[in-house]
Enzyme design. Structure first.
Site, short mmCIF file in Angstrom:
data_model
loop_
_atom_site.label_atom_id
_atom_site.label_comp_id
_atom_site.label_asym_id
_atom_site.label_seq_id
_atom_site.Cartn_x
_atom_site.Cartn_y
_atom_site.Cartn_z
N ASP A 1 0.34 1.43 8.96
CA ASP A 1 -0.15 0.60 10.07
C ASP A 1 0.82 0.54 11.25
OD1 ASP A 1 -2.25 0.11 8.43
OD2 ASP A 1 -1.83 -2.00 8.07
N GLY B 1 0.84 -1.20 0.00
CA GLY B 1 0.00 0.00 0.00
C GLY B 1 0.87 1.24 0.00
O1 F6P Z 1 -0.87 -0.84 3.61
C1 F6P Z 1 -1.63 -1.08 4.73
C2 F6P Z 1 -3.08 -0.92 4.41
O2 F6P Z 1 -3.35 0.45 4.24
C3 F6P Z 1 -3.96 -1.53 5.48
O3 F6P Z 1 -4.20 -0.69 6.56
C4 F6P Z 1 -5.20 -1.84 4.67
O4 F6P Z 1 -5.94 -2.89 5.23
C5 F6P Z 1 -4.63 -2.26 3.36
O5 F6P Z 1 -3.43 -1.58 3.21
C6 F6P Z 1 -5.54 -1.95 2.19
O6 F6P Z 1 -4.99 -2.53 1.05
P1 F6P Z 1 -5.38 -2.16 -0.45
O7 F6P Z 1 -4.64 -0.92 -0.80
O8 F6P Z 1 -4.87 -3.32 -1.23
O9 F6P Z 1 -6.84 -1.99 -0.50
#
Ligand code: F6P
Length: 340
Positions: A126, A10
């Site tokens: 996180d 992310g």
């Molecule tokens: O990178 C961490 C995070 O932001 C988490 O807090 C969240 O659950 C996840 O990524 C969301 O992932 P994506 O961007 O794949 O929806």
């Protein structure tokens, strides 16, 4: 040396400051710098672009990452490891991998098992990476979430409602905990602590008895809901989409059932992750970037920049990725002092 850098997982406020710092420090030592585009995907596809002054100026305050990201797992793509090995030699001589548990887990294996010259930079809103006290991006996420909680307070009070604010944090509750404490939440739910709806409702009731006919509850998206089983697709690192739990909405309904109070839920989602980094995250990103470049200069492969107290140090990638840094019980006890 030709030094590549990639950002994986992310996105996160502070990634561009890292890229800027890595480049600046490496240029001082006469190295060339390249962006490996879209995380490990670009490492497999040999998709690179040179990073020079033009590409890296004016990016310090920008959210996201100028070199793109993905959740590609080298070890889950056929021929992935071989392709990445070929990237070294053909295109780059060293790599700075900037990511969370997944991206750095791959970096750690490539370094330990394949002997590739890789160093790491810890990133995640996180804040659940081991080996470092804090990761950049976390401060921005907490800042955004706290501001949202402040705003929710006034509308909850005006309407005599209980409002649940759902934050990000799929395995660890750091964002919910910090923003919840800072925002004066009346209850905080995190993945590390079993959810008890009666307890949440009791906190809301206690407030009512004290004449406070409104409450704000902060819940991490990864809170384990009683009786709920995750299902559906997983990504290349085996993660389910925790959004499917609908933690905010579910907790709101359960509180309404128990208290008779009107409830609402609001999901903060990607607002916590997008946009400009706080000064603290810019500083941490820049300092991590400089450290990573120093590790490259010194040939200290398999290590990661980390914050210990006020000092930026380096730790083995294996330490950082061995387990997640979850919220310890005593932190939650601190938060409980302020519930209801
Ligand atoms: O990178 C961490 C995070 O932001 C988490 O807090 C969240 O659950 C996840 O990524 C969301 O992932 P994506 O961007 O794949 O929806």
């Amino acid at each position: 040396m030709r030094v590549g850098m990639l950002t994986g997982g992310g996105d996160c406020p502070g990634l561009n400051p890292v890229i800027r710092a890595v480049c600046r420090r490496l240029w001082e030592n006469g190295h060339e710098t390249f962006g490996v585009l879209n995380g490990w995907r670009g490492a497999i596809d040999h998709n690179l672009k040179p990073l020079g002054w033009d590409e890296t100026s004016g990016i310090l305050h920008k959210g996201g990452t100028i070199i793109g990201t993905s959740r590609t797992n080298v070890y889950k793509n056929e021929g992935g490891v071989e392709a990445v090995k070929k990237l070294f030699g053909d295109h780059i001589d060293a790599l700075v991998a900037i990511g969370g548990e997944d991206t750095l887990g791959v970096a750690s294996r490539l370094s330990a098992e394949e002997g590739l010259p890789v160093v790491g930079v810890p990133k995640t809103i996180d804040n659940d990476l081991n080996g470092t006290d804090y990761t950049f991006g976390f401060d921005t996420a907490v800042y955004v979430a706290t501001e949202a909680i402040d705003r929710v307070h006034s509308t909850a009070e005006s309407h005599n409602r209980a409002i649940v604010v759902e934050t990000m944090g799929r395995h660890a509750g750091w964002i919910a905990l910090f923003s919840g404490i800072a925002g004066g939440a009346d209850y905080i739910l995190i993945p590390e602590v079993e959810v008890n709806y009666d307890d949440v409702a009791a906190a809301v009731e206690r407030r009512k008895q004290r004449g406070k006919n409104f409450s704000v509850i902060v819940a991490s998206e990864g809170a384990e809901l009683p009786g709920f089983a995750d299902e559906g697709e997983v990504d290349e690192f085996g993660h389910v989409r925790v959004e499917n739990r609908a933690v905010g909405e579910t907790v709101a309904q359960e509180v309404e059932k128990r208290t008779g109070m009107q409830t609402r839920a609001t999901v903060l989602g990607y607002i916590q992750r997008g946009g400009t980094p706080t000064p603290r995250d810019r500083m941490l990103g820049l300092r991590f970037g400089l450290k990573a470049a120093d590790l490259v200069n010194e040939g200290k492969w398999g290590r990661m920049a980390a914050l210990h107290g006020d000092d930026v140090v380096s730790v083995p990638l294996t330490e950082a990725t061995a387990e997640l840094k979850l919220v310890p019980r005593d932190w939650y006890e601190t938060a409980k002092t302020f519930f209801g």
